[in-house]
Design a protein around this motif. Structure first.
Motif, PDB file in Angstrom:
ATOM      1  N   CYS A  28       0.853  -1.193   0.000  1.00  8.91           N
ATOM      2  CA  CYS A  28       0.000   0.000   0.000  1.00  8.91           C
ATOM      3  C   CYS A  28       0.886   1.238   0.000  1.00  8.91           C
ATOM      4  O   CYS A  28       1.495   1.582   1.008  1.00  8.91           O
ATOM      5  CB  CYS A  28      -0.911   0.001   1.227  1.00  8.91           C
ATOM      6  N   THR A  29       0.991   1.895  -1.144  1.00  8.47           N
ATOM      7  CA  THR A  29       1.868   3.062  -1.263  1.00  8.47           C
ATOM      8  C   THR A  29       1.102   4.325  -1.633  1.00  8.47           C
ATOM      9  O   THR A  29       1.683   5.300  -2.098  1.00  8.47           O
ATOM     10  CB  THR A  29       2.969   2.807  -2.309  1.00  8.47           C
ATOM     11  N   THR A  30      -0.210   4.298  -1.447  1.00 10.78           N
ATOM     12  CA  THR A  30      -0.998   5.471  -1.795  1.00 10.78           C
ATOM     13  C   THR A  30      -0.628   6.662  -0.914  1.00 10.78           C
ATOM     14  O   THR A  30      -0.316   6.508   0.270  1.00 10.78           O
ATOM     15  CB  THR A  30      -2.502   5.182  -1.641  1.00 10.78           C
ATOM     16  N   ARG A  31      -0.679   7.846  -1.496  1.00  7.60           N
ATOM     17  CA  ARG A  31      -0.446   9.064  -0.726  1.00  7.60           C
ATOM     18  C   ARG A  31      -1.752   9.647  -0.200  1.00  7.60           C
ATOM     19  O   ARG A  31      -1.751  10.676   0.447  1.00  7.60           O
ATOM     20  CB  ARG A  31       0.295  10.085  -1.601  1.00  7.60           C
ATOM     21  N   ASN A  32      -2.854   8.960  -0.492  1.00  8.03           N
ATOM     22  CA  ASN A  32      -4.158   9.369   0.026  1.00  8.03           C
ATOM     23  C   ASN A  32      -4.311   8.781   1.425  1.00  8.03           C
ATOM     24  O   ASN A  32      -4.497   7.575   1.593  1.00  8.03           O
ATOM     25  CB  ASN A  32      -5.262   8.864  -0.906  1.00  8.03           C
ATOM     26  N   LYS A  33      -4.233   9.629   2.454  1.00  5.48           N
ATOM     27  CA  LYS A  33      -4.234   9.138   3.830  1.00  5.48           C
ATOM     28  C   LYS A  33      -5.519   8.396   4.156  1.00  5.48           C
ATOM     29  O   LYS A  33      -5.512   7.391   4.868  1.00  5.48           O
ATOM     30  CB  LYS A  33      -4.035  10.300   4.797  1.00  5.48           C
ATOM     31  N   ARG A  34      -6.648   8.867   3.624  1.00 10.16           N
ATOM     32  CA  ARG A  34      -7.915   8.208   3.929  1.00 10.16           C
ATOM     33  C   ARG A  34      -7.920   6.776   3.383  1.00 10.16           C
ATOM     34  O   ARG A  34      -8.340   5.845   4.067  1.00 10.16           O
ATOM     35  CB  ARG A  34      -9.075   9.001   3.333  1.00 10.16           C
ATOM     36  N   LYS A  35      -7.460   6.608   2.139  1.00  9.72           N
ATOM     37  CA  LYS A  35      -7.406   5.266   1.570  1.00  9.72           C
ATOM     38  C   LYS A  35      -6.428   4.384   2.333  1.00  9.72           C
ATOM     39  O   LYS A  35      -6.696   3.196   2.581  1.00  9.72           O
ATOM     40  CB  LYS A  35      -6.996   5.336   0.102  1.00  9.72           C
ATOM     41  N   ALA A  36      -5.275   4.942   2.685  1.00 13.48           N
ATOM     42  CA  ALA A  36      -4.279   4.165   3.412  1.00 13.48           C
ATOM     43  C   ALA A  36      -4.826   3.694   4.748  1.00 13.48           C
ATOM     44  O   ALA A  36      -4.640   2.535   5.147  1.00 13.48           O
ATOM     45  CB  ALA A  36      -3.012   4.990   3.614  1.00 13.48           C
ATOM     46  N   ASP A  37      -5.520   4.583   5.457  1.00 14.29           N
ATOM     47  CA  ASP A  37      -6.105   4.214   6.746  1.00 14.29           C
ATOM     48  C   ASP A  37      -7.175   3.143   6.570  1.00 14.29           C
ATOM     49  O   ASP A  37      -7.288   2.215   7.384  1.00 14.29           O
ATOM     50  CB  ASP A  37      -6.699   5.443   7.435  1.00 14.29           C
ATOM     51  N   ARG A  38      -7.964   3.248   5.487  1.00 19.05           N
ATOM     52  CA  ARG A  38      -9.018   2.261   5.251  1.00 19.05           C
ATOM     53  C   ARG A  38      -8.422   0.891   4.973  1.00 19.05           C
ATOM     54  O   ARG A  38      -8.874  -0.127   5.517  1.00 19.05           O
ATOM     55  CB  ARG A  38      -9.890   2.698   4.072  1.00 19.05           C
ATOM     56  N   LEU A  39      -7.373   0.844   4.128  1.00 12.96           N
ATOM     57  CA  LEU A  39      -6.732  -0.426   3.829  1.00 12.96           C
ATOM     58  C   LEU A  39      -6.089  -1.038   5.078  1.00 12.96           C
ATOM     59  O   LEU A  39      -6.169  -2.252   5.295  1.00 12.96           O
ATOM     60  CB  LEU A  39      -5.678  -0.238   2.738  1.00 12.96           C
ATOM     61  N   ARG A  40      -5.495  -0.168   5.900  1.00 18.22           N
ATOM     62  CA  ARG A  40      -4.874  -0.673   7.127  1.00 18.22           C
ATOM     63  C   ARG A  40      -5.920  -1.266   8.061  1.00 18.22           C
ATOM     64  O   ARG A  40      -5.740  -2.356   8.614  1.00 18.22           O
ATOM     65  CB  ARG A  40      -4.112   0.451   7.831  1.00 18.22           C
ATOM     66  N   ARG A  41      -7.037  -0.564   8.227  1.00 17.13           N
ATOM     67  CA  ARG A  41      -8.085  -1.076   9.109  1.00 17.13           C
ATOM     68  C   ARG A  41      -8.662  -2.385   8.576  1.00 17.13           C
ATOM     69  O   ARG A  41      -8.964  -3.305   9.337  1.00 17.13           O
ATOM     70  CB  ARG A  41      -9.194  -0.038   9.263  1.00 17.13           C
ATOM     71  N   THR A  42      -8.822  -2.472   7.259  1.00 20.56           N
ATOM     72  CA  THR A  42      -9.372  -3.689   6.665  1.00 20.56           C
ATOM     73  C   THR A  42      -8.437  -4.865   6.886  1.00 20.56           C
ATOM     74  O   THR A  42      -8.882  -5.972   7.213  1.00 20.56           O
ATOM     75  CB  THR A  42      -9.619  -3.481   5.156  1.00 20.56           C
ATOM     76  N   TYR A  43      -7.139  -4.619   6.724  1.00 21.52           N
ATOM     77  CA  TYR A  43      -6.209  -5.724   6.950  1.00 21.52           C
ATOM     78  C   TYR A  43      -6.126  -6.068   8.431  1.00 21.52           C
ATOM     79  O   TYR A  43      -5.962  -7.243   8.796  1.00 21.52           O
ATOM     80  CB  TYR A  43      -4.822  -5.412   6.394  1.00 21.52           C
ATOM     81  N   ASP A  44      -6.232  -5.072   9.287  1.00 20.29           N
ATOM     82  CA  ASP A  44      -6.296  -5.356  10.722  1.00 20.29           C
ATOM     83  C   ASP A  44      -7.459  -6.298  11.013  1.00 20.29           C
ATOM     84  O   ASP A  44      -7.338  -7.238  11.808  1.00 20.29           O
ATOM     85  CB  ASP A  44      -6.479  -4.060  11.524  1.00 20.29           C
ATOM     86  N   ASP A  45      -8.596  -6.045  10.361  1.00 20.91           N
ATOM     87  CA  ASP A  45      -9.780  -6.880  10.564  1.00 20.91           C
ATOM     88  C   ASP A  45      -9.513  -8.307  10.081  1.00 20.91           C
ATOM     89  O   ASP A  45      -9.888  -9.276  10.754  1.00 20.91           O
ATOM     90  CB  ASP A  45     -10.969  -6.278   9.821  1.00 20.91           C
ATOM     91  N   LEU A  46      -8.862  -8.438   8.921  1.00 21.13           N
ATOM     92  CA  LEU A  46      -8.564  -9.771   8.407  1.00 21.13           C
ATOM     93  C   LEU A  46      -7.633 -10.518   9.359  1.00 21.13           C
ATOM     94  O   LEU A  46      -7.855 -11.695   9.662  1.00 21.13           O
ATOM     95  CB  LEU A  46      -7.929  -9.675   7.020  1.00 21.13           C
ATOM     96  N   GLU A  47      -6.608  -9.862   9.848  1.00 20.83           N
ATOM     97  CA  GLU A  47      -5.695 -10.519  10.778  1.00 20.83           C
ATOM     98  C   GLU A  47      -6.411 -10.928  12.060  1.00 20.83           C
ATOM     99  O   GLU A  47      -6.139 -11.984  12.635  1.00 20.83           O
ATOM    100  CB  GLU A  47      -4.513  -9.604  11.095  1.00 20.83           C
ATOM    101  N   ALA A  48      -7.351 -10.081  12.525  1.00 20.03           N
ATOM    102  CA  ALA A  48      -8.109 -10.423  13.730  1.00 20.03           C
ATOM    103  C   ALA A  48      -8.976 -11.658  13.488  1.00 20.03           C
ATOM    104  O   ALA A  48      -9.090 -12.535  14.355  1.00 20.03           O
ATOM    105  CB  ALA A  48      -8.968  -9.241  14.156  1.00 20.03           C
ATOM    106  N   ARG A  49      -9.588 -11.746  12.311  1.00 18.56           N
ATOM    107  CA  ARG A  49     -10.405 -12.917  11.990  1.00 18.56           C
ATOM    108  C   ARG A  49      -9.557 -14.168  11.889  1.00 18.56           C
ATOM    109  O   ARG A  49      -9.953 -15.254  12.328  1.00 18.56           O
ATOM    110  CB  ARG A  49     -11.160 -12.689  10.688  1.00 18.56           C
ATOM    111  N   ILE A  50      -8.367 -14.031  11.303  1.00 21.71           N
ATOM    112  CA  ILE A  50      -7.452 -15.163  11.219  1.00 21.71           C
ATOM    113  C   ILE A  50      -7.073 -15.633  12.619  1.00 21.71           C
ATOM    114  O   ILE A  50      -7.052 -16.839  12.916  1.00 21.71           O
ATOM    115  CB  ILE A  50      -6.198 -14.787  10.410  1.00 21.71           C
ATOM    116  N   ALA A  51      -6.768 -14.684  13.502  1.00 18.51           N
ATOM    117  CA  ALA A  51      -6.393 -15.036  14.871  1.00 18.51           C
ATOM    118  C   ALA A  51      -7.539 -15.748  15.584  1.00 18.51           C
ATOM    119  O   ALA A  51      -7.325 -16.746  16.289  1.00 18.51           O
ATOM    120  CB  ALA A  51      -5.982 -13.786  15.634  1.00 18.51           C
ATOM    121  N   ARG A  52      -8.769 -15.262  15.397  1.00 15.72           N
ATOM    122  CA  ARG A  52      -9.930 -15.885  16.059  1.00 15.72           C
ATOM    123  C   ARG A  52     -10.142 -17.304  15.550  1.00 15.72           C
ATOM    124  O   ARG A  52     -10.301 -18.243  16.334  1.00 15.72           O
ATOM    125  CB  ARG A  52     -11.185 -15.048  15.823  1.00 15.72           C
TER     126      ARG A  52
END
Length: 556
Positions: free
Chosen positions: A402-426
């Protein structure tokens, strides 16, 4: 007044003089010598008693002056290899090895220290040979003159600790510049791998390479073809694992060396990325590499760094101009994985490195089918199953991509991947995803179906694995019942559950549901039977190719 001699005797040219050594540098050398004393001094005394010179040389001296930690202890002498063996033999050394004696190097262990002693030498390559020709010398200064760079052409004599720097290596360390002791062209003719070393030291030390050296590298880049793939591979790995790999890689690309050893990299310069966020895909790849490095936890990770650098090399071959001025690179991850496997194999990387890096390249877009979290549990299981032991690295590579300079998009992608990692952990806690298996094994499949070991056992096993991924844990009895149902549908068992009269494993009619070839179940979740296809609408497994990138990815 005495008369002048009209015919003076010719005098030997004076040896280059070293600059005055600052106190801090003297302290560093003293610390280095203390680290290997008394072994080094005792060894120096043995060589002196035998009528020979001995000096600590090269990288250890350089690293001591830079206050960099180092384990190598490299020594050089005027004694030929056979004489070295006589001096250190007789029980003085704890052990001796001669694996490099063909090139004048003898190794030894003494009181826990490992040292390598090399006879003064010069070496050069025959234009038609991949092996260097070695000639032994008698002068320390001449030995230092044949070294690759002035910063590696410094020595400390033993046992007297005299510092020897005839080519200004100390000054170069202070200026952070890489120069050759003599003409760069002569140095690179002697050993073309030195051009790769220049880029490697730029990466490891952050030094600038002198303009005349860069010019020689550019003019002689094609000469690298004479060097074995294994030696090129080793330098490339050290470069990529350096503290400043961007600088080293840029030097390879700018001089044309990359076109010889890693041609896929400079070709990325010709491809403008489809999101128009960077000058080209090459620049994007360097940023991904740097962002992957920032996530490393236990030092340089060669597999992760190679995957980050090469993850988009399939784009030039898959570029397509779409309506509206868009550019797509559909399935570049699949093409890139094949290219990665081919290139790393040609560079003689170990099979496990080739397999791991190419697999990460193949999987690097998989997350982008996740969207805003619509994946079912079965799709998450497949993501973990497909990544296998590479899951942690895949997490890092995906985040780095993720190399976008759009902070909103970067934050959205980060949160989405955080969610995926949390689901994997569960799911991992609930189901042990890392070691997921069908709830019936191969022996049980043979017993239930009444068959002997055959391809049919593997087909049934794959079906039950897909069913397990799709439905989660259902218990042994339910799994056995599902296996019987599957076998009855395919004529493997008759409706009563007994094998029919036909020979075991004979071809049967195609399945009424699922995948006709693999026997995979039709997924109620929308996930495909295998891990790589595009998800059906409404959730399921991740999409492949740039369709996923266009829908939910960002500058992959």
């Amino acid at each position: 007044m005495p008369e002048e001699n009209p015919n003076p005797e010719p005098q030997e040219p004076a040896e280059p003089r070293a600059p005055q050594q600052p106190q801090s540098q003297r302290v560093a050398i003293a610390e280095l010598l203390r680290r290997v004393a008394p072994v080094a001094d005792e060894l120096g005394e043995r060589f002196a008693a035998a009528g020979h010179e001995l000096a600590l040389v090269g990288g250890p001296v350089r690293d001591a002056l830079l206050r960099r930690p180092g384990k190598d202890v490299d020594l050089t002498t005027d004694a030929p290899p056979d004489r070295i063996l006589e001096i250190i033999g007789g029980g003085w050394a704890d052990s001796i090895w001669t694996i490099g004696i063909e090139f004048g190097t003898v190794g030894l262990r003494k009181n826990g220290y490992e040292l390598e002693i090399t006879t003064y030498r010069s070496e050069s390559y025959d234009p038609k040979s991949r092996k260097p020709e070695v000639e032994y010398g008698t002068s320390l200064v001449e030995d230092l003159r044949r070294r690759d760079f002035a910063v590696n052409a410094m020595a400390a004599r033993l046992p007297g600790h005299e510092f020897v720097d005839p080519f200004g290596g100390l000054t170069d360390l202070q200026r952070k510049v890489m120069r050759t002791p003599g003409r760069a062209e002569d140095s690179f003719t002697d050993d073309p791998l030195r051009m790769m070393r220049a880029a490697r030291f730029a990466s490891q030390l952050g030094f600038t390479v002198a303009p005349d050296v860069v010019e020689a590298m550019t003019g002689m880049a094609g000469r690298i073809e004479i060097v074995s793939a294994e030696r090129v591979r080793d330098e490339l790995s050290k470069l990529i694992c350096g503290a400043y790999p961007r600088e080293g890689l840029a030097l390879l690309v700018d001089t044309g060396l990359a076109a010889q050893v890693l041609p896929e990299l400079p070709k990325l310069r010709l491809e403008i990325d489809e999101h128009h966020r960077h000058k080209d895909v090459y620049e994007h790849s360097l940023i991904v590499l740097e962002q992957a490095i920032a996530q490393e936890e236990d030092g340089p990770d060669l597999v992760l760094r190679l995957a980050a650098l090469l993850h988009d090399i399939g784009k030039p071959r898959t570029r397509k101009f779409e309506a509206g001025g868009r550019v797509s690179f559909h399935h570049h991850e699949v093409v890139g994985a094949k290219m990665t496997r081919k290139r790393l194999t040609e560079l003689r990387y170990p099979k496990d490195v080739v397999a791991d890096v190419s697999r990460l390249v193949e999987l690097h877009l998989r997350f982008h089918g996740y969207g805003t979290g619509e994946w079912t549990d079965s799709a998450v299981r497949r993501y973990v199953r497909d990544a296998g032991p590479l899951l942690s690295r895949l997490h890092k590579l995906t985040r780095a991509d993720c190399t976008t300079r759009n902070k909103r998009k970067a934050d959205r992608l980060r949160r989405t991947y955080d969610d995926l990692e949390a689901r994997i952990a569960r799911l991992s806690e609930e189901e042990e995803l890392a070691s997921i298996r069908p709830e019936v094994d191969g022996n049980e499949i043979q017993e239930i179906l009444g068959i002997k070991p055959s391809p049919l056992v593997g087909k049934a096993y794959r079906y039950m694995l897909e069913y397990r991924l799709d439905r989660g844990p259902i218990g042994k009895e339910a799994a056995m019942a599902e296996l019987r149902r599957w076998a009855i549908e395919r004529g493997i068992l008759d409706p009563s559950g007994a094998p029919p009269g036909a020979p075991t494993g004979a071809p049967t009619a195609g399945p009424t549901s699922g995948d006709a070839e693999s026997g995979a179940p039709a997924s109620k979740s929308g996930a495909p039977a295998s891990g790589g296809g595009a998800a059906a609408s409404g959730g399921g497994a991740p999409a492949s190719g740039d369709e996923a990138s266009a829908a939910g990815g960002e500058e992959s």
